[in-house]
Every structure is written in C-alpha cells, then in structure tokens.
Design an enzyme around this catalytic site. Sequence first.
Site, PDB file in Angstrom:
ATOM      1  N   CYS A 299       1.614  11.649   9.322  1.00 45.90           N
ATOM      2  CA  CYS A 299       0.817  11.753  10.549  1.00 45.90           C
ATOM      3  C   CYS A 299       1.290  10.728  11.576  1.00 45.90           C
ATOM      4  CB  CYS A 299      -0.663  11.568  10.241  1.00 45.90           C
ATOM      5  SG  CYS A 299      -1.079  10.005   9.417  1.00 45.90           S
TER       6      CYS A 299
ATOM      7  N   GLY B 128       5.807   3.975   6.326  1.00 45.44           N
ATOM      8  CA  GLY B 128       7.187   4.455   6.307  1.00 45.44           C
ATOM      9  C   GLY B 128       7.574   5.164   7.583  1.00 45.44           C
TER      10      GLY B 128
END
Length: 481
Positions: A289, A348
């Site tokens: 997201c 990440g």
Amino acid sequence: MTVNDDSFTNWKNREEIAESMIPMIGKLHREQDVTILLHSRSLVNKSVVSILKTHRFARQIAGAELSVTETMPFLRALTALDLGPSQIDIGMLAATHRADDRGLTVAEFTAEAVAGATGANKIDRREPRDVVLYGFGRIGRLVARLLIEKAGSGNGLRLRAVVVRGGGERDLVKRASLLRRDSVHGQFQGTITVDEENSTILANGNAVRVIYADDPTQVDYTAYGIKDAILIDNTGKWRDREGLSTHLRPGIDKVVLTAPGKGDVPNIVHGVNHDTIKPDERILSCASCTTNAIVPPLKAMADEYGVLRGHVETVHSFTNDQNLLDNYHKSERRGRSAPLNMVITETGAASAVSKALPDLKARITGSSVRVPVPDVSIAILNLQLARETTREDVLDHLREVSLTSPLKRQIDFISAPDAVSSDFIGSRHASIVDAGALKVEDDNAILYLWYDNEFGYSCQVVRVVQHVSGVEYPTYPAPEA
C-alpha cells in the site's frame, strides 16, 4: 426573496437535476458498459446527495465548484451516442469544452471527444472473467466489495469463489457478516444472504462459492465451473514465484499477490508500470500500500523536476500483524500493544521503488511508525530535486497531474486546511496530496501524502486485475501524457 430562500431554491433545483442524472448513468452502465466519472470519481450507483457532493468537491482540486447544470448537458449528449465500453469523465468534458474556442455545441464537442468509443472505433464488450480470492481478511473483503460493485453491467470481472481455511460452527455466516458490516468502511452497499447448504454467499445477486482448503494444491477449481480465472492471493503466505505457482491449479490462469513480491516476481503499481506486464506473465505482485502511495507522486515529481535522492517516512495505521495487547511477537517491537503505542518498524516501500521505477537512479530510503488508528496512513516524502522551484509551482504541477494526467486515478489533491486522517477513509486514489502541508525551499520539496492503506490499495489491486484480464476500458477525454 431572501438570500436563504435563493440558496434553498438553488439547492432544490440542483437536487432535481442530479435525480434525473441517475437513470441516465445507470442505463449507460447496464446497457453499454459505460462508466460515468466526475474528475475520476465514479457516479454509478450514487445517490442524489453523493452526486452533488462529488460536484462540489471539484473546487478542492480545480479551484471552482462544478455544478450539475454544467455537466448535465454533456451527460444528455452521451445518451444520444452509440457508445461502446468505456469510462467517460463529464467533469473533464465540461472543463475542456470551456477552454475550447472553436464554438462547438455541447453535442458536437462531446461526439468529437469520445469518438474513440463510438461507431467503428468501439471495442467489443468483454466476456466476464472469473476471479477467485484466496484469503478473506481486510484486503480480501474490500476487494470482494469492489468486484461485486463493478459487476453491475454483467461484464468485466466476476467474483466466483473465496478460498479460506476450515472454520468452526457457523463459519459461513460469520464470514458473510464480516463482509456485510465493517467497523471502518461501513455497511456493504446492497444485500447479502447465505446459502449454507451450497456453501455460497449471495451478494447483490452474485453467487460466491466459499471453498475450504488448507493448501492451494487441494483445490480443483474446474469442479466449481471456474475457468481461466485470476486468483488474488490476500494471505501473503507465499511471495516468491515458486510458492505462488502452487496456485496455478486447474481453472486458474494468473495469480496476483496483494503484498510485495520477492525475487523475479514483477511488482506492479497501476498507473506507473502496469503497461510493462508481459501477456504471458502468470504471476505478479501489486506491491505494498505504501509503495502504491509514494511511487505515483514520486514519478510526477521526477518527470517534472528530476529527483537526486529522497527519504520517505510513513506514519502508518496499525494492522492485524500487531498485537492488541502486549504479547510475544517474532518482531522486536510489534508485540507491544498496537492501540496504545506508536511503534517504530521497517518498511520495504523505499527499496521497492526501483522495481516500479527502474529508470529512477535516485537513492530512496525509508522508515515507518505504526500509530493507534485503524486505517489511513500518511507518507512524508522528502526529496532533493535536480533543479530549484517554488511551492506555488509544485502545487500547480501536482494539481494538474491529479486532474488531467495518466496518473489522475492514482493521485488526488486536497487543499482543505482542516483535513485529518479519517477524512480519507474510502478514498479510491493511491495517495492524496495535502496542499496545505507541502513545503518547498529551493531544490528541496517535502510532500505529505495521505492514503487509505486498505481501500485505496484495494482499488489499485482491482485496476491491475482489470488490466491483465483485458477489461480495463479506455477513458475519455484521454488524459494528457
């Protein structure tokens, strides 16, 4: 007549116009597979008040309120055309017609602007493409809502089944209840009934089979009449090609992961690199997201100003991976109570930028803090640009990108000075630029980007699935490149 009387009369007149729009919008959607938009926001199945509010919201991004009296003539003109499957933005039609100096009537201008969707240029309506959800958690249920919502025309994507691990007593009823009511996103828009005998949830007439399995290899989807389907893995249990390939069972053609992919699995951010998907690619990821939130505005800034390096700090809502109360967790900090603490963690998203934007050579770093809100996050993107600019110039650029560029479905723009996180629950954009918080000094720009990390991300997932399934219809007027 007083000012109050004038305002009320004006409101009632606009209500009447919006009410008359609804059957036109519905008929175009059902019979011709045409979705009517207003500045990238769908008007299909919207109420009178929702249509009026969507028009009013235009002032946030375009600088002036848009009235139904301006858009109604364009909608009426569309109903007179022999249209093929498409998405048509009547807000953009009104804006571009206003800027056109050729003296064309609304009907003439509309016919010209949507010529690619009429006559010999029309594309064929697609046969429904089967979709299977593997996992039925937060993202799975929101994707299910979107797929059911978009099934109104009878074409496009068709949710056929959900695969979950075997549960206890009244498992099906409980899962249906979680689809029907959501503490963050509200009630399901429609009706849901449960057929326990046939292990089926009926949602707005869509029969969704619930299949119980502990492992992908246990399912033969053809036994349920499912063929050539796209499977969306919402579990995140398998993230590399080898693991995700176990889903390629009879009846499944492609696998889409709703988490960052590992190894050579393509990480796709719709609007940025979805056109790089190879036709024969059977396994891909929709990234995270946060990656979806930062990559579109990062591309918009890099294209215009160049980016030498950057850092993203995400202030992220808590997720199911954290504990409600302090308890053991494999992560150092995530074991601490999510509703009671701010929790520093890793992201990440920064390292994933290179997969979505391979031509961007700038080094992007990132970190994250989980905070005690159930949904909506904010990414603070700090960029060193390749040239100096001004705050006004960056605002104008990002506003224009949100209105007319190919990224307008990914990037939204808001200038409200009192906006807070809960205002963006249900946003269908990957991220929303907060104009009031933007900071620019010489070659340094700091963007504040809100994003509904659940619903906005789910919309991005569905867009990727539409693209790989061949049911992503063209938008008119065409966005400016």
